[in-house]
Motif scaffolding. Structure first.
Motif, PDB file in Angstrom:
ATOM      1  N   PRO A  42     -19.787   3.217   6.433  1.00  0.00           N
ATOM      2  CA  PRO A  42     -18.559   3.653   6.651  1.00  0.00           C
ATOM      3  C   PRO A  42     -17.594   2.787   5.955  1.00  0.00           C
ATOM      4  O   PRO A  42     -17.960   1.727   5.617  1.00  0.00           O
ATOM      5  CB  PRO A  42     -18.308   3.631   8.022  1.00  0.00           C
ATOM      6  N   PRO A  43     -16.311   2.992   5.280  1.00  0.00           N
ATOM      7  CA  PRO A  43     -15.375   2.305   4.817  1.00  0.00           C
ATOM      8  C   PRO A  43     -15.312   0.999   5.351  1.00  0.00           C
ATOM      9  O   PRO A  43     -15.199   1.013   6.457  1.00  0.00           O
ATOM     10  CB  PRO A  43     -14.216   3.114   4.641  1.00  0.00           C
ATOM     11  N   VAL A  44     -15.461  -0.083   4.296  1.00  0.00           N
ATOM     12  CA  VAL A  44     -15.643  -1.452   5.039  1.00  0.00           C
ATOM     13  C   VAL A  44     -14.125  -2.043   4.909  1.00  0.00           C
ATOM     14  O   VAL A  44     -13.450  -2.231   3.764  1.00  0.00           O
ATOM     15  CB  VAL A  44     -16.525  -2.264   4.105  1.00  0.00           C
ATOM     16  N   ILE A  45     -13.822  -2.885   5.930  1.00  0.00           N
ATOM     17  CA  ILE A  45     -12.699  -3.685   6.045  1.00  0.00           C
ATOM     18  C   ILE A  45     -13.191  -5.293   6.089  1.00  0.00           C
ATOM     19  O   ILE A  45     -14.041  -5.425   7.113  1.00  0.00           O
ATOM     20  CB  ILE A  45     -11.770  -3.545   7.048  1.00  0.00           C
ATOM     21  N   HIS A  46     -13.071  -5.876   5.086  1.00  0.00           N
ATOM     22  CA  HIS A  46     -13.977  -7.421   5.055  1.00  0.00           C
ATOM     23  C   HIS A  46     -13.012  -8.492   5.315  1.00  0.00           C
ATOM     24  O   HIS A  46     -12.008  -8.422   4.492  1.00  0.00           O
ATOM     25  CB  HIS A  46     -14.649  -7.587   3.633  1.00  0.00           C
ATOM     26  N   ILE A  47     -13.456  -9.245   5.996  1.00  0.00           N
ATOM     27  CA  ILE A  47     -12.370 -10.216   6.551  1.00  0.00           C
ATOM     28  C   ILE A  47     -13.206 -11.630   6.494  1.00  0.00           C
ATOM     29  O   ILE A  47     -14.108 -12.242   6.848  1.00  0.00           O
ATOM     30  CB  ILE A  47     -12.018 -10.183   8.020  1.00  0.00           C
ATOM     31  N   ALA A  48     -12.339 -12.627   5.654  1.00  0.00           N
ATOM     32  CA  ALA A  48     -12.635 -14.051   5.561  1.00  0.00           C
ATOM     33  C   ALA A  48     -11.479 -14.706   5.849  1.00  0.00           C
ATOM     34  O   ALA A  48     -10.391 -14.272   6.260  1.00  0.00           O
ATOM     35  CB  ALA A  48     -12.892 -14.475   3.904  1.00  0.00           C
ATOM     36  N   GLY A  49     -11.498 -16.407   5.905  1.00  0.00           N
ATOM     37  CA  GLY A  49     -10.592 -17.074   6.169  1.00  0.00           C
ATOM     38  C   GLY A  49     -11.319 -18.176   7.436  1.00  0.00           C
ATOM     39  O   GLY A  49     -12.390 -18.359   7.653  1.00  0.00           O
ATOM     40  N   LYS A 154     -17.554  -2.030  -3.174  1.00  0.00           N
ATOM     41  CA  LYS A 154     -15.963  -1.377  -3.269  1.00  0.00           C
ATOM     42  C   LYS A 154     -15.460  -1.199  -1.811  1.00  0.00           C
ATOM     43  O   LYS A 154     -15.516  -0.229  -0.994  1.00  0.00           O
ATOM     44  CB  LYS A 154     -16.100  -0.052  -3.703  1.00  0.00           C
ATOM     45  N   PRO A 155     -15.047  -2.263  -0.960  1.00  0.00           N
ATOM     46  CA  PRO A 155     -14.769  -2.181   0.449  1.00  0.00           C
ATOM     47  C   PRO A 155     -13.156  -1.424   0.358  1.00  0.00           C
ATOM     48  O   PRO A 155     -12.550  -1.173  -0.768  1.00  0.00           O
ATOM     49  CB  PRO A 155     -14.258  -3.731   0.677  1.00  0.00           C
ATOM     50  N   ALA A 156     -12.876  -0.598   1.434  1.00  0.00           N
ATOM     51  CA  ALA A 156     -11.404  -0.269   1.474  1.00  0.00           C
ATOM     52  C   ALA A 156     -10.301  -1.238   1.491  1.00  0.00           C
ATOM     53  O   ALA A 156      -9.329  -0.877   0.905  1.00  0.00           O
ATOM     54  CB  ALA A 156     -11.360   0.815   2.759  1.00  0.00           C
ATOM     55  N   LEU A 157     -10.660  -2.349   2.143  1.00  0.00           N
ATOM     56  CA  LEU A 157      -9.531  -3.475   2.279  1.00  0.00           C
ATOM     57  C   LEU A 157     -10.323  -4.984   2.514  1.00  0.00           C
ATOM     58  O   LEU A 157     -11.174  -4.824   3.067  1.00  0.00           O
ATOM     59  CB  LEU A 157      -8.699  -3.135   3.315  1.00  0.00           C
ATOM     60  N   THR A 158      -9.589  -5.935   1.905  1.00  0.00           N
ATOM     61  CA  THR A 158     -10.132  -7.094   2.261  1.00  0.00           C
ATOM     62  C   THR A 158      -8.982  -7.910   2.863  1.00  0.00           C
ATOM     63  O   THR A 158      -7.662  -7.530   3.001  1.00  0.00           O
ATOM     64  CB  THR A 158     -10.633  -7.892   1.115  1.00  0.00           C
ATOM     65  N   ILE A 159      -9.205  -8.929   3.676  1.00  0.00           N
ATOM     66  CA  ILE A 159      -8.075  -9.573   4.307  1.00  0.00           C
ATOM     67  C   ILE A 159      -8.671 -11.302   4.305  1.00  0.00           C
ATOM     68  O   ILE A 159      -9.831 -11.415   4.462  1.00  0.00           O
ATOM     69  CB  ILE A 159      -8.312  -9.285   5.975  1.00  0.00           C
ATOM     70  N   LYS A 187     -12.266  -7.977  -4.393  1.00  0.00           N
ATOM     71  CA  LYS A 187     -12.797  -7.002  -5.449  1.00  0.00           C
ATOM     72  C   LYS A 187     -11.865  -6.286  -6.158  1.00  0.00           C
ATOM     73  O   LYS A 187     -10.752  -5.912  -5.871  1.00  0.00           O
ATOM     74  CB  LYS A 187     -13.686  -5.821  -4.447  1.00  0.00           C
ATOM     75  N   ARG A 188     -12.343  -6.057  -7.636  1.00  0.00           N
ATOM     76  CA  ARG A 188     -11.296  -5.227  -8.541  1.00  0.00           C
ATOM     77  C   ARG A 188     -10.679  -4.063  -7.967  1.00  0.00           C
ATOM     78  O   ARG A 188     -11.521  -3.244  -7.553  1.00  0.00           O
ATOM     79  CB  ARG A 188     -12.113  -5.121  -9.785  1.00  0.00           C
ATOM     80  N   GLY A 189      -9.378  -4.179  -7.995  1.00  0.00           N
ATOM     81  CA  GLY A 189      -8.685  -2.949  -7.611  1.00  0.00           C
ATOM     82  C   GLY A 189      -8.692  -2.781  -6.090  1.00  0.00           C
ATOM     83  O   GLY A 189      -7.838  -1.951  -5.637  1.00  0.00           O
ATOM     84  N   VAL A 190      -9.239  -3.542  -5.343  1.00  0.00           N
ATOM     85  CA  VAL A 190      -9.128  -3.429  -3.910  1.00  0.00           C
ATOM     86  C   VAL A 190      -7.996  -4.151  -3.372  1.00  0.00           C
ATOM     87  O   VAL A 190      -8.023  -5.331  -3.495  1.00  0.00           O
ATOM     88  CB  VAL A 190     -10.458  -3.661  -3.141  1.00  0.00           C
ATOM     89  N   PRO A 191      -7.225  -3.634  -2.332  1.00  0.00           N
ATOM     90  CA  PRO A 191      -5.965  -4.351  -1.796  1.00  0.00           C
ATOM     91  C   PRO A 191      -6.503  -5.383  -0.832  1.00  0.00           C
ATOM     92  O   PRO A 191      -7.649  -5.393  -0.223  1.00  0.00           O
ATOM     93  CB  PRO A 191      -5.157  -3.217  -1.146  1.00  0.00           C
ATOM     94  N   CYS A 192      -5.807  -6.308  -0.933  1.00  0.00           N
ATOM     95  CA  CYS A 192      -6.083  -7.675   0.182  1.00  0.00           C
ATOM     96  C   CYS A 192      -4.833  -8.043   0.950  1.00  0.00           C
ATOM     97  O   CYS A 192      -3.935  -8.293   0.228  1.00  0.00           O
ATOM     98  CB  CYS A 192      -6.634  -8.704  -0.802  1.00  0.00           C
TER      99      CYS A 192
END
Length: 424
Positions: A42-49, A154-159, A187-192
């Protein structure tokens, strides 16, 4: 009583000589052998930090679930039980499901070298791919660029939450190097969504985003979050939100909440989801008050707290939280790993605590011996330092001397997990 999954997890620990070995080759091999679950999540929200990943994720999950969304969530490390790492459509994975997935991954891997985190991440992806949900929240284990979670095209969003110095032996010695590893999830074109950053870290993130055409929603530029008259004020291009302060304590949670709110707004959720994000999030061992259980009940007059922060930014966050609490004699019970910047963690806390009682983390091969933690505490400037054989022993001594004190158990997520297990 041990569960079948405990035995399998113990075996998986032996498949690679290192606990951490950053490369994606082994993960890609096992994902191929298990039918590429990462391609159908399912659409991924990927979180780093470095700090705030877990709290930010917990707030996003609270907001999404309040809006009626089914949410998978992957976090690490666990505190009391491995099952905490894999949350399927709102509920922790069951023991039978976990044991079956681990068996399947162990068989598909065929004894080839693979780290514990890599093979268990593939197990999580299989669980997420097979259970319907609206979103998948993925927390990076370490770094970003070469982390086992960084296989979703292609995640939906990265943070990217605040980046600071930690894990230098894997991620680089300087802040720009570490920020470059975290920015590896772009990722290319994916909002962060980007939380507050030091300027030299932000430069690296901006340059990477520009190369990839990834739109940034950055703290201080595109969104702002601050406390005003006991409320959380959040502002971005679409307007202003006036919300309750985050239920997770500490001034640093204002910025984590800001990142969570920016993410929810990016995804198109309304103010009611945003309010739930700050008012309903639960995240253990982050300035968690322990009110019940054997440990809490052993010292009934003591105000008992638990925090798993373990790097200099974590120490500063805890110190800022303590500084804003009602005045009360405060004592620390501290156990740390030998891989951490002990002095950097302890120095901000000196002004907030009357004493520090050092403990070793039982059963943890990388524990810093209590004697060394005590020496580091004296070097950092603590006036009253002692050693104890266990957290319970330290608490008993403090309670006998200062029965109405505030006690904070701190220094390591591994210690926090043991405390939560012991406290039921």
């Amino acid at each position: 009583m041990p569960h079948p999954s405990d035995e399998i997890l113990a075996r998986l620990m032996g498949l690679h000589p290192k606990i951490i070995d950053l490369t994606l080759d082994r993960v890609h091999r096992l994902l191929a052998a298990t039918g590429h679950p990462e391609a159908v999540l399912p659409p991924v929200i990927h979180i780093a930090g470095t700090n705030g990943k877990g709290s930010t994720q917990a707030m996003i999950r609270a907001g999404l679930e309040a809006a009626g969304q089914r949410v998978h969530a992957y976090t690490s490390p666990h505190l009391a039980r491995f099952h905490e790492r894999i949350r399927l459509a709102g509920a922790l994975i069951s023991e039978p499901a976990l044991a079956a997935l681990l068996d399947e991954c162990e068989a598909a891997n065929g004894g080839a070298p693979i780290t514990f985190f890599e093979i268990t991440t593939v197990a999580a992806f299989l669980a997420f791919a097979r259970t319907p949900a609206d979103y998948t929240l993925l927390e990076v284990g370490l770094g970003g660029r070469l982390d086992a979670t960084n296989v979703v095209a292609k995640p939906a969003l990265t943070i990217i939450t605040p980046v600071s110095i930690d894990h230098q032996q894997y991620l680089g010695e300087t802040l720009p190097e570490i920020a470059g590893e975290k920015a590896g999830i772009l990722k290319r074109g994916v909002p962060c969504v980007v939380g507050p950053q030091a300027p030299e870290g932000m430069e690296v993130i901006e340059a990477k985003a520009a190369r990839l055409g990834a739109p940034l929603f950055a703290h201080g530029q595109h969104w702002h979050a601050f406390e005003e008259r006991g409320r959380l004020i959040y502002q971005d291009e679409t307007g202003l939100l006036d919300l309750p302060l985050p239920i997770l304590p500490g001034p640093h949670q204002i910025e984590n909440a800001g990142a969570a709110l920016a993410a929810l707004r990016c995804l198109g959720f309304d103010e009611s989801a945003c309010e739930a994000a700050v008012s309903r999030a639960e995240w253990p061992a982050r300035m968690q008050r322990l009110r019940q259980g054997p440990l809490a009940e052993s010292a009934p007059g003591i105000e008992l707290w638990l925090d798993g922060g373990h790097n200099p930014a974590g120490g500063a966050a805890v110190a800022a939280t303590l500084a804003r609490m009602p005045a009360r004699p405060t004592h620390l019970v501290c156990g740390m790993l030998n891989t951490k910047d002990i002095g950097g963690y302890l120095r901000p806390l000196v002004a907030q605590a009357q004493s520090l009682s050092a403990v070793s983390i039982p059963g943890e091969p990388n524990t810093l011996p209590a004697m060394q933690t005590a020496a580091a505490a004296r070097a950092a400037g603590f006036a009253s330092v002692s050693e104890a054989g266990s957290v319970a022993e330290a608490l008993a001594v403090i309670a006998a001397e200062d029965p109405q004190a505030r006690v904070l158990i701190c220094g390591s997520l591994y210690l926090a997990g043991q405390v939560l297990r012991a406290n039921g």
